[in-house]
Design an enzyme around this catalytic site. Structure first.
Site, short mmCIF file in Angstrom:
data_model
loop_
_atom_site.label_atom_id
_atom_site.label_comp_id
_atom_site.label_asym_id
_atom_site.label_seq_id
_atom_site.Cartn_x
_atom_site.Cartn_y
_atom_site.Cartn_z
N ARG A 201 0.89 -1.18 0.00
CA ARG A 201 0.00 0.00 0.00
C ARG A 201 0.91 1.21 0.00
O ARG A 201 1.71 1.40 0.93
CB ARG A 201 -0.91 -0.01 1.23
N HIS B 32 -7.12 0.66 -6.70
CA HIS B 32 -7.35 -0.19 -5.52
C HIS B 32 -8.07 -1.47 -5.97
O HIS B 32 -9.23 -1.70 -5.66
CB HIS B 32 -8.19 0.59 -4.50
N GLN C 34 -9.97 -3.94 -3.47
CA GLN C 34 -11.27 -3.44 -3.04
C GLN C 34 -12.32 -3.74 -4.11
O GLN C 34 -13.44 -4.17 -3.80
CB GLN C 34 -11.18 -1.93 -2.77
N ASP D 109 -16.90 7.61 -2.42
CA ASP D 109 -15.67 7.49 -1.62
C ASP D 109 -15.41 8.87 -1.02
O ASP D 109 -16.03 9.87 -1.41
CB ASP D 109 -14.51 7.04 -2.54
N CYS E 38 -16.12 1.97 -0.13
CA CYS E 38 -14.97 1.17 0.27
C CYS E 38 -14.68 1.28 1.76
O CYS E 38 -14.08 0.39 2.34
CB CYS E 38 -13.75 1.59 -0.55
N ARG F 244 -13.65 -8.40 1.36
CA ARG F 244 -12.20 -8.17 1.21
C ARG F 244 -11.45 -9.44 1.61
O ARG F 244 -10.50 -9.86 0.94
CB ARG F 244 -11.73 -6.99 2.09
N1 NVA Z 1 -9.64 6.87 -1.94
C1 NVA Z 1 -9.34 6.44 -0.60
C2 NVA Z 1 -9.59 4.97 -0.45
C3 NVA Z 1 -9.34 4.42 0.92
C4 NVA Z 1 -9.58 2.94 1.02
C5 NVA Z 1 -7.91 6.78 -0.28
O1 NVA Z 1 -7.03 6.58 -1.14
O2 NVA Z 1 -7.65 7.27 0.82
N1 CP Z 2 -11.19 0.09 2.04
C1 CP Z 2 -9.95 -0.01 2.52
O1 CP Z 2 -8.98 -0.30 1.82
O2 CP Z 2 -9.87 0.23 3.87
P1 CP Z 2 -8.55 0.44 4.72
O3 CP Z 2 -7.94 1.74 4.31
O4 CP Z 2 -9.03 0.45 6.14
O5 CP Z 2 -7.61 -0.69 4.47
#
Ligand code: NVA
Ligand code: CP
Length: 318
Positions: free
Chosen positions: A115, A142, A145, A237, A277, A305
């Site tokens: 990540r 992502h 997800q 989101d 998400c 997930r």
């Molecule tokens: N768009 C959000 C998704 C989090 C799971 C982010 O990148 O923070």
């Molecule tokens: N949706 C998702 O990826 O959640 P987290 O940021 O908690 O891992």
């Protein structure tokens, strides 16, 4: 699973998951069907441990609740082990190159989940690692997800092809992976974003190319009502993703007409699904009435997930 399906699984062994476009429609369908099967096994306490003795390294440069817990629990349930590697605690955070990190980790591990911010960190890791690399969120996409989201829609609606998915809000990593994954599975995808927050033009171009093969329709629009009209699934989101927190105030202004609320979803099908998400901000991108309402499937998505990623790990890393 019949022999053709098993062949799709076999073809995925040892591969990376950088974005869903890495896979064919049939390979994605294989993973979704396997995820549903693994969910059944877990619910009936059937033992399935194809990853005994194997280890997944999980590199985190950003916060996480769902991704960290679901990957770690998933690895445990598959008989393997997961290692949490915070970027601040490994030498990557002190300037060791991604190439060297990939070379070293490939000698210890059987798979790496990352990540990160820049998407090129994922592609570079995938390039230099000899083991499968899984994108667990970058600024561009992502895919894990979206596998869970597609599984959730398939479970609730029976099929994906021909269903309309509407995404309202920031044209961000979620919008990108939903667009690519959705059209790959033959869904019609509409995205409504305010000016200056549209999805990446190259991703939209790629999606259009895929849509011309799968027969999907894509609509990139300004008006949220237009996007949501007659939708089977409505997705949103956060307005400020991780890494964009300092823009929160400016974005609250820019996105004020993009809240998914009762009025907006009145244009969707009566049995529409609401997806997010998570984490969510009630009163910003979504009203409490919608996210906590009867059409919301947010906890199914979060649960999936686990099952979708188990399908990915069992297939790529076995
Ligand atoms: N768009 C959000 C998704 C989090 C799971 C982010 O990148 O923070
Ligand atoms: N949706 C998702 O990826 O959640 P987290 O940021 O908690 O891992």
């Amino acid at each position: 699973m019949d022999l053709t399906q098993q062949a799709h699984g076999h073809a995925l062994k040892g591969r990376d998951l950088v974005e869903l476009t890495d896979y064919t429609t049939e390979e994605i369908q294989y993973l979704l069907d396997l995820a549903i099967e693994l969910k059944r096994k877990q619910n009936t306490k059937e033992i399935f441990r194809p990853l005994e003795g194997k280890t997944l390294g999980m590199i985190f440069e950003k916060s996480s609740t769902r991704t960290r817990v679901s990957f770690e629990v998933g690895m445990f349930q598959l008989g393997g082990h997961a290692l949490f590697l915070s970027k601040n605690d490994i030498q990557l955070g002190r300037g060791e190159t991604i190439a060297d990190t990939a070379g070293v980790l490939s000698r210890y591990l059987d798979g790496i989940m990352i990540r990160t911010f820049g998407h090129e960190n994922v592609t570079e890791l995938a390039k230099y690692a000899d083991i499968p690399v899984i994108n667990a969120l970058s600024d561009l996409g992502h895919p894990c997800q979206v596998l869970a989201d597609l599984q959730t829609i398939q479970e609730h609606k029976g099929a994906l092809r021909g269903k309309k998915l509407a995404y309202v809000g920031d044209g961000n990593n979620m919008a990108h992976s939903l667009l690519l994954g959705g059209v790959k599975m033959g869904m019609d995808v509409s995205i409504a974003s305010p000016e200056g927050y549209e999805s990446d033009a190259e991703i939209v171009r790629q999606a259009q190319e895929i849509a011309s093969e799968t027969g999907s329709k894509i609509a990139i629009v300004r008006d949220a009502r237009e996007a949501v009209e007659n939708a089977d699934a409505v997705y949103t989101d956060v307005w400020a993703s991780m890494g964009f927190e300092e823009e929160q105030k400016v974005r609250e202004q820019a996105f004020k007409d993009y809240q998914v609320n009762e009025e907006l979803v009145s244009g969707a099908k009566a049995d529409y699904l609401f997806l997010h998400c998570l984490p969510a901000h009630r009163g910003e991108e979504v009203s409490a009435g919608v996210i906590d309402g009867r059409n919301s499937v947010i906890f199914d998505e979060a649960e999936n997930r686990l099952h979708a990623q188990k399908a990915v790990m069992a297939t790529l890393m076995a």
